[in-house]
Design a protein around this motif. Structure first.
Motif, PDB file in Angstrom:
ATOM      1  N   MET A   1      46.136  65.420  -1.229  1.00 53.45           N
ATOM      2  CA  MET A   1      47.107  66.135  -0.395  1.00 53.45           C
ATOM      3  C   MET A   1      47.029  65.610   1.035  1.00 53.45           C
ATOM      4  SD  MET A   1      47.369  70.233   0.410  1.00 53.45           S
ATOM      5  CE  MET A   1      47.719  70.557  -1.335  1.00 53.45           C
ATOM      6  N   PRO A   2      48.181  65.316   1.660  1.00 52.19           N
ATOM      7  CA  PRO A   2      48.156  64.810   3.038  1.00 52.19           C
ATOM      8  C   PRO A   2      47.555  65.834   3.995  1.00 52.19           C
ATOM      9  CG  PRO A   2      50.295  64.435   2.014  1.00 52.19           C
ATOM     10  CD  PRO A   2      49.537  65.329   1.100  1.00 52.19           C
ATOM     11  N   PHE A   3      46.876  65.332   5.014  1.00 51.78           N
ATOM     12  CA  PHE A   3      46.309  66.191   6.047  1.00 51.78           C
ATOM     13  C   PHE A   3      47.410  66.728   6.957  1.00 51.78           C
ATOM     14  CE2 PHE A   3      42.308  63.298   6.084  1.00 51.78           C
ATOM     15  CZ  PHE A   3      41.830  63.905   4.939  1.00 51.78           C
ATOM     16  N   ASP A   4      47.113  67.828   7.666  1.00 53.11           N
ATOM     17  CA  ASP A   4      47.933  68.211   8.808  1.00 53.11           C
ATOM     18  C   ASP A   4      47.823  67.116   9.857  1.00 53.11           C
ATOM     19  OD1 ASP A   4      48.580  70.628   7.611  1.00 53.11           O
ATOM     20  OD2 ASP A   4      46.956  71.733   8.596  1.00 53.11           O
ATOM     21  N   ASP A   5      48.768  67.110  10.818  1.00 56.14           N
ATOM     22  CA  ASP A   5      48.749  66.055  11.833  1.00 56.14           C
ATOM     23  C   ASP A   5      47.438  66.030  12.614  1.00 56.14           C
ATOM     24  OD1 ASP A   5      51.252  64.921  11.306  1.00 56.14           O
ATOM     25  OD2 ASP A   5      52.294  66.308  12.643  1.00 56.14           O
ATOM     26  N   HIS A   6      46.925  67.196  13.008  1.00 57.72           N
ATOM     27  CA  HIS A   6      45.687  67.181  13.794  1.00 57.72           C
ATOM     28  C   HIS A   6      44.504  66.735  12.951  1.00 57.72           C
ATOM     29  CE1 HIS A   6      45.395  71.304  12.116  1.00 57.72           C
ATOM     30  NE2 HIS A   6      44.085  71.142  12.239  1.00 57.72           N
ATOM     31  N   GLU A   7      44.495  67.071  11.660  1.00 60.12           N
ATOM     32  CA  GLU A   7      43.403  66.602  10.805  1.00 60.12           C
ATOM     33  C   GLU A   7      43.521  65.100  10.556  1.00 60.12           C
ATOM     34  OE1 GLU A   7      40.742  68.022  10.030  1.00 60.12           O
ATOM     35  OE2 GLU A   7      41.137  70.137  10.421  1.00 60.12           O
ATOM     36  N   THR A   8      44.746  64.598  10.511  1.00 54.11           N
ATOM     37  CA  THR A   8      44.933  63.147  10.405  1.00 54.11           C
ATOM     38  C   THR A   8      44.385  62.462  11.650  1.00 54.11           C
ATOM     39  OG1 THR A   8      46.891  63.361   8.998  1.00 54.11           O
ATOM     40  CG2 THR A   8      46.656  61.306  10.226  1.00 54.11           C
ATOM     41  N   ALA A   9      44.695  63.018  12.823  1.00 56.21           N
ATOM     42  CA  ALA A   9      44.175  62.447  14.064  1.00 56.21           C
ATOM     43  C   ALA A   9      42.654  62.475  14.084  1.00 56.21           C
ATOM     44  CB  ALA A   9      44.736  63.214  15.261  1.00 56.21           C
ATOM     45  N   ILE A  10      42.067  63.584  13.660  1.00 50.39           N
ATOM     46  CA  ILE A  10      40.605  63.707  13.628  1.00 50.39           C
ATOM     47  C   ILE A  10      40.001  62.683  12.667  1.00 50.39           C
ATOM     48  CG2 ILE A  10      38.709  65.205  12.907  1.00 50.39           C
ATOM     49  CD1 ILE A  10      40.458  67.579  13.911  1.00 50.39           C
ATOM     50  N   ALA A  11      40.559  62.592  11.470  1.00 50.28           N
ATOM     51  CA  ALA A  11      40.027  61.652  10.475  1.00 50.28           C
ATOM     52  C   ALA A  11      40.114  60.216  10.972  1.00 50.28           C
ATOM     53  CB  ALA A  11      40.773  61.808   9.156  1.00 50.28           C
TER      54      ALA A  11
END
Length: 264
Positions: A1-11
């Motif tokens: 499942m794709p991350f939320d935008d902020h979790e994508t930035a964190i990852a």
């Protein structure tokens, strides 16, 4: 499942930070860019790690990377701004004061999510565009700016329309604040976290891979953030004045204006 935008930035930021940490202290080749400016092999490898996360999680978005330039779909309206190693010169001489910055610019021009990781403390500062946090050992803690330290970081790296050393020599500055020169936007994150009273840089910051994440985190944390002379951000003389609170911002704005002398 794709991350939320902020979790994508964190990852993405943490993937880059893992590379930066692993290559620290090793012999690194350099790629010269301009006089006095270069990238190391660690910069390039960290950016690749960040791009791998973004291409997996957000394949329809564009990316501007400090080292690789623009990539992604030509018609993309969302763009990630990536600085894989802010503080390259520090890092190259084994001074572990660096940050890894990732920010998402929305079609409106606003930053919708951002993360900036300190590879050596293990802290990741982040925002979802509304609130600001620091993640450490898997736990998130809200950021609380404070000016009680009286520490103000001043970026001395060019270009600048007025030499920042003039601010440091202003009697009112040294009588009120304690200057620091960190030479990385890690200092901007520390304003949001209450570890610095303010951060000052005279250079351009619009759509900057170096500053976009830190600016967004400071704004979401409730800092007072403007252009260098107190004008709306990205207008007038440009630059950046980010302060933990309005009184500190007002004092610094007055001192900056008093010390202003256009460079030839």
């Amino acid at each position: 499942m794709p991350f939320d935008d902020h979790e994508t930035a964190i990852a993405a930021a943490e993937a880059g930070a893992a590379v930066v940490r692993s290559r620290y202290g090793t012999e690194l080749g350099r790629v010269e860019k301009t006089a006095g400016d270069f990238a190391t092999e660690a910069d390039i490898a960290a950016e690749r790690a960040i791009l791998a996360v973004l291409r997996t999680q957000r394949p329809d978005d564009a990316v501007t990377g400090e080292e690789s330039g623009s990539s992604g779909p030509a018609g993309a309206t969302r763009r990630w701004l990536v600085d894989p190693l802010c503080g390259t010169l520090n890092y190259a001489v084994r001074n572990p004061l660096v940050a890894v910055n990732v920010a998402l610019r929305l079609p409106s021009g606003a930053i919708g999510a951002a993360a900036a990781t300190d590879p050596f403390s293990g802290e990741t500062f982040w925002t979802d565009g509304h609130t600001a946090w620091v993640r450490h050992d898997g736990a998130d803690h809200p950021l609380h700016p404070s000016a009680t330290s009286d520490l103000v970081d001043v970026n001395l790296d060019p270009p600048f329309p007025s030499h920042p050393a003039l601010l440091l020599s202003e009697p009112g500055f040294t009588g009120r604040f304690r200057p620091r020169v960190l030479s990385t936007t890690l200092a901007l994150l520390w304003v949001a976290a209450g570890r610095r009273a303010a951060y000052v840089t005279y250079g351009p910051v619009l759509d900057s891979v170096h500053f976009s994440a830190g600016i967004a985190i400071c704004q979401a944390a409730g800092c007072t953030v403007t252009g260098i002379k107190g004008q709306p951000l990205h207008t007038g003389e440009g630059g950046l004045l980010a302060a933990a609170d309005t009184p500190t911002h007002t004092e610094l704005r007055t001192l900056i204006t008093s010390a202003w002398s256009p460079t030839p």
